[in-house]
Scaffold this motif. Sequence first.
Motif, short mmCIF file in Angstrom:
data_model
loop_
_atom_site.label_atom_id
_atom_site.label_comp_id
_atom_site.label_asym_id
_atom_site.label_seq_id
_atom_site.Cartn_x
_atom_site.Cartn_y
_atom_site.Cartn_z
N SER A 130 -5.40 -21.94 -4.27
CA SER A 130 -6.64 -22.59 -3.83
C SER A 130 -7.68 -22.28 -4.89
N LYS A 132 -11.53 -23.87 -7.00
CA LYS A 132 -12.55 -24.90 -7.23
C LYS A 132 -12.72 -25.06 -8.72
N SER A 156 -14.34 -26.74 -11.80
CA SER A 156 -15.66 -27.37 -11.81
C SER A 156 -15.77 -28.62 -12.67
N SER A 182 -7.27 -32.60 -5.05
CA SER A 182 -8.11 -33.80 -4.95
C SER A 182 -9.28 -33.74 -5.92
N ALA A 197 -12.99 -33.73 -6.46
CA ALA A 197 -13.94 -33.23 -5.46
C ALA A 197 -15.37 -33.72 -5.66
N GLY A 198 -15.57 -34.71 -6.49
CA GLY A 198 -16.93 -35.21 -6.69
C GLY A 198 -16.97 -36.21 -7.82
N VAL A 221 -12.40 -30.74 -9.53
CA VAL A 221 -11.11 -30.91 -8.83
C VAL A 221 -10.91 -29.72 -7.90
N ALA A 222 -10.53 -30.01 -6.65
CA ALA A 222 -10.27 -28.92 -5.69
C ALA A 222 -8.77 -28.78 -5.47
N GLU A 244 -6.40 -27.03 -2.68
CA GLU A 244 -6.40 -26.35 -1.38
C GLU A 244 -4.98 -26.05 -0.99
#
Length: 383
Positions: free
Chosen positions: A146, A148, A150, A189, A191-192, A207-208, A210
């Motif tokens: 998992s 984040k 950036s 996914s 992520a923004g 990109v995240a 999880e």
Amino acid sequence: MTHDEAISRAKEIASRVLAPSAGQNDKAGRFSTEAIESLGESGLLGLMVPAAIDGSGLGPRTFANVTAALAEADASVAMVYLMHILGAATIAAARPSAAQAVKPILQEIAAGRHLSTLAFSEAGSRSHFWTPISRARRNGSGVRISAKKSWVTSAGHAQSYIVSSLAPDGTGPTDSTLYLVPAQTRGLSVAGPWDGLGMRANASAPVALEDCEVPANFQLTEDGAGFQAMLSVVLPLFNLGTASVALGLCRAAVAGTSAHLKSARFEHLGQSLGECLPTLRAQLAAMQIDTDGLSARIDDLIEHLERPRDTTMLRVLETKAAAGDVAISVTSAAMRVCGGAAFSKHLSIERLFRDAHAGAVMAPTGDVLREFIGKARLGMPLF
Ligand SMILES: Cc1cc2nc3c(=O)[nH]c(=O)nc-3n(C[C@H](O)[C@H](O)[C@H](O)COP(=O)(O)OP(=O)(O)OC[C@H]3O[C@@H](n4cnc5c(N)ncnc54)[C@H](O)[C@@H]3O)c2cc1C
């Protein structure tokens, strides 16, 4: 494909596919899928993949020239290409126990059907990509991650991501491991959005991950050996590639400025800007001198990479730091020389100026590189 063929294919794609749409793609923040298709069809996506795995097996010299040629037309595409070549190089350097599993992916890259990229930077450790905050968790013989991430160039367009994460049992902040994570992995996914000042057409979105499951044979380095791979496989080519993007931007700025000085006229004086004003000619000359200086610096780095010696790492650090400054300085001069025409976006100069700022921001940033060089000169530890 030979060195010369690679460069001529890159130039052909740059003028036929990249140049006509660079302005519109920048404006719309649109990722050029047709550019990647053309690069794939031409064999350039497999440029550095070993010949034994169907690639062209070419080296840093060709990579630098191809990247500069692409950047002269569209730096966003050149950055996508550069991150892909780094992704492919990291996959090709996979530990022996992963080599068989990643071979079909390298073959897809060589066939031009697979785009890769690096997902190192994390929201928590920002530009210090060598110290991920995320930590992989054991999952049988594989791991679950998992994280984040950036900024990831080609987010949502790449077929695979090279992901860094702290090793499950790592004890230090740089004890990371690199993993190959296919784009369709459950839990991964975009992520923004990506709405940057420059490099607007390269989809550098967050990109995240999880709880993404990664099997053992997609673990590219041994546990905790990610940092070493970042230094030995990624850093030299990344710094060479970003310097080559900077060179392409400088060359485009010199060409764009020259064209403007020849075509824009003072009708009341019966002369072009260039004929009329020695101050503009002097600034153009300074831009040319700095651009050729950067080119010579890049050639020197290539020589160091082809024949490594004691000073090679210093050259790796210096070249990206210098290239970022030169690109900003040359494109700033272009903005000044082309005046209101550049400022009001009648020319592509302002896109070059915005794109040039990305090189200095991309990690290792110019500041960090200067910090490393200063520490190295004083015999201080870098990390
Ligand atoms: C167009 C673009 C594409 C990108 N693509 C990718 C990608 O594909 N993959 C990826 O992993 N990342 C990517 N990145 C992320 C990039 O590599 C950096 O991690 C990111 O830009 C850092 O921004 P920040 O604001 O978090 O930096 P910060 O860490 O907040 O830095 C802020 C300022 O502090 C300075 N600074 C930080 N540390 C030091 C130090 N030790 N000494 C001196 N000064 C210091 C920096 O130079 C900077 O000026 C991309 C970024 C951009 C802009």
